[in-house]
Motif scaffolding. Structure first.
Motif, PDB file in Angstrom:
ATOM      1  N   GLU A  94       2.396   7.919  -0.961  1.00 48.21           N
ATOM      2  CA  GLU A  94       1.826   6.594  -0.699  1.00 48.21           C
ATOM      3  C   GLU A  94       0.669   6.362  -1.653  1.00 48.21           C
ATOM      4  O   GLU A  94       0.060   7.307  -2.165  1.00 48.21           O
ATOM      5  CB  GLU A  94       1.256   6.501   0.715  1.00 48.21           C
ATOM      6  N   ASP A  97      -5.172   1.587  -1.074  1.00 49.61           N
ATOM      7  CA  ASP A  97      -6.052   0.732  -1.873  1.00 49.61           C
ATOM      8  C   ASP A  97      -7.385   0.460  -1.180  1.00 49.61           C
ATOM      9  O   ASP A  97      -7.660   0.956  -0.084  1.00 49.61           O
ATOM     10  CB  ASP A  97      -5.338  -0.566  -2.270  1.00 49.61           C
ATOM     11  N   ASN A 101      -4.793  -0.864   2.609  1.00 51.14           N
ATOM     12  CA  ASN A 101      -3.337  -0.985   2.560  1.00 51.14           C
ATOM     13  C   ASN A 101      -2.721   0.319   2.074  1.00 51.14           C
ATOM     14  O   ASN A 101      -3.296   1.015   1.230  1.00 51.14           O
ATOM     15  CB  ASN A 101      -2.915  -2.114   1.618  1.00 51.14           C
ATOM     16  N   ARG A 102      -1.530   0.635   2.606  1.00 52.91           N
ATOM     17  CA  ARG A 102      -0.776   1.798   2.177  1.00 52.91           C
ATOM     18  C   ARG A 102       0.496   1.278   1.508  1.00 52.91           C
ATOM     19  O   ARG A 102       1.314   0.630   2.147  1.00 52.91           O
ATOM     20  CB  ARG A 102      -0.446   2.693   3.371  1.00 52.91           C
ATOM     21  N   TRP A 103       0.647   1.553   0.218  1.00 56.95           N
ATOM     22  CA  TRP A 103       1.747   1.009  -0.572  1.00 56.95           C
ATOM     23  C   TRP A 103       2.848   2.036  -0.750  1.00 56.95           C
ATOM     24  O   TRP A 103       2.584   3.215  -0.972  1.00 56.95           O
ATOM     25  CB  TRP A 103       1.247   0.567  -1.948  1.00 56.95           C
ATOM     26  N   ARG A 137       3.060  -1.375   2.864  1.00 56.17           N
ATOM     27  CA  ARG A 137       3.486  -2.566   2.143  1.00 56.17           C
ATOM     28  C   ARG A 137       4.464  -2.089   1.083  1.00 56.17           C
ATOM     29  O   ARG A 137       4.103  -1.331   0.186  1.00 56.17           O
ATOM     30  CB  ARG A 137       2.288  -3.277   1.513  1.00 56.17           C
ATOM     31  N   THR A 139       7.025  -2.578  -1.998  1.00 53.11           N
ATOM     32  CA  THR A 139       7.201  -3.493  -3.117  1.00 53.11           C
ATOM     33  C   THR A 139       7.945  -2.789  -4.242  1.00 53.11           C
ATOM     34  O   THR A 139       7.889  -1.556  -4.354  1.00 53.11           O
ATOM     35  CB  THR A 139       5.822  -3.992  -3.625  1.00 53.11           C
ATOM     36  N   LEU A 144       4.505  -3.310  -8.336  1.00 56.07           N
ATOM     37  CA  LEU A 144       3.318  -2.557  -7.940  1.00 56.07           C
ATOM     38  C   LEU A 144       2.531  -2.108  -9.167  1.00 56.07           C
ATOM     39  O   LEU A 144       1.296  -2.198  -9.194  1.00 56.07           O
ATOM     40  CB  LEU A 144       3.721  -1.346  -7.100  1.00 56.07           C
ATOM     41  N   ARG A 147       0.534  -5.028 -10.424  1.00 57.08           N
ATOM     42  CA  ARG A 147      -0.635  -5.293  -9.574  1.00 57.08           C
ATOM     43  C   ARG A 147      -1.776  -4.333  -9.907  1.00 57.08           C
ATOM     44  O   ARG A 147      -2.952  -4.719  -9.936  1.00 57.08           O
ATOM     45  CB  ARG A 147      -0.258  -5.154  -8.100  1.00 57.08           C
ATOM     46  N   THR A 153      -4.552  -4.922  -7.281  1.00 59.16           N
ATOM     47  CA  THR A 153      -4.577  -3.828  -6.310  1.00 59.16           C
ATOM     48  C   THR A 153      -5.367  -2.678  -6.915  1.00 59.16           C
ATOM     49  O   THR A 153      -5.037  -2.201  -8.014  1.00 59.16           O
ATOM     50  CB  THR A 153      -3.143  -3.352  -5.971  1.00 59.16           C
TER      51      THR A 153
END
Length: 276
Positions: A94, A97, A101-103, A137, A139, A144, A147, A153
């Motif tokens: 992961e 940010d 948020n955990r992307w 989140r 993507t 990503l 971003r 991000t």
């Protein structure tokens, strides 16, 4: 938090809340210091009023009401290079940010889900419950990366996890090429955490020491893992949990009972509130 303040069910028990409440009433300041994001840190404490929060291993610092007062992000090019290399390895990862948020990368999600679907540990269950279904989140990889490149991000931590700890040895070795730009640490046997260079839980705690006019000698730090090392080394009263690894216990001035036996609460009552 995990392995220290919280029990095996990732809960802050009523006994621990009461001991912490009494400690605050005695005039002490209480600060959460964790590898979790701020939002994730708030889940198990269920509204308990801490005086500050050091999150993502010190990459973000928040005051009592959650406002961010300090943040440090990883270099964008380092993140892109690391992910291009490490997403080829079958492991869970992961990106966290500055906004908690955990992307997750959309193209890798199915593979990651297969990796942890049979894991029944507390950490494995938590990954499924919070990261996949409530927090992440998802993507596409290219989106990503864009971003991150533009700064839309700002990533404060890379989190890697595998059910077999030995499988992470090669991951750590690959990450060493970026050791000049990032700190490589861990909050447990099953994970590796990558945070900005110079960042640590102690650097986050130092913000509150300055704010409240406290010296390191006046700080008591509870911990159990590698990512507690700097703070335990600097605090005047380093308290290590009985469930910690031997290498971490070497930093202790005191040993608290096991985290699943309300170890923090027991220590507070027996050695602080009792006048020890």
């Amino acid at each position: 938090m995990d392995g220290t303040l919280l029990n095996e069910q990732s809960q802050m028990t009523e006994a621990t809340k009461e001991a912490c409440r009494l400690l605050r009433e005695s005039g002490c300041k209480l600060v959460i210091s964790t590898g979790r994001t701020y939002k994730s840190a708030c889940l198990p404490i269920d509204g308990f009023p801490f005086d500050g929060y050091v999150c993502s291993n010190g990459a973000t610092v928040h005051d009592a009401n959650g406002a961010t007062v300090q943040e440090t992000s990883l270099p964008a090019d380092m993140i892109q290079q690391a992910l291009h290399t490490l997403r080829q390895i079958p492991l869970y990862y992961e990106l966290h940010d500055t906004e908690s948020n955990r992307w997750m990368v959309q193209e890798d999600r199915e593979r990651i889900e297969l990796l942890i679907q049979d894991d029944t540990s507390i950490e494995g269950l938590s990954l499924r419950r919070f990261a996949f279904y409530e927090w992440a989140r998802v993507t596409p990889f290219a989106e990503l990366m864009e971003r991150i490149k533009t700064g839309e991000t700002r990533v404060v931590k890379l989190f890697f996890w595998h059910p077999i700890p030995d499988e992470l040895l090669s991951v750590r070795q690959k990450l060493e090429q970026w050791s000049g730009e990032a700190e490589i640490t861990s909050s447990g046997r099953h994970n590796i955490e990558v945070i900005p260079k110079g960042v640590s839980k102690w650097e986050g705690l130092a913000y509150f020491c300055k704010k409240w006019g406290l010296s390191p000698e006046q700080v008591m730090m509870f911990g159990d893992a590698e990512n507690d090392r700097e703070a335990l080394s600097q605090a005047g009263f380093p308290v290590v949990m009985d469930n910690a690894a031997p290498a971490v216990k070497e930093l202790a001035r005191f040993i608290a009972p096991h985290h699943d036996e309300d170890g923090v609460a027991q220590f507070i009552r027996q050695h602080i509130l009792a006048g020890g």
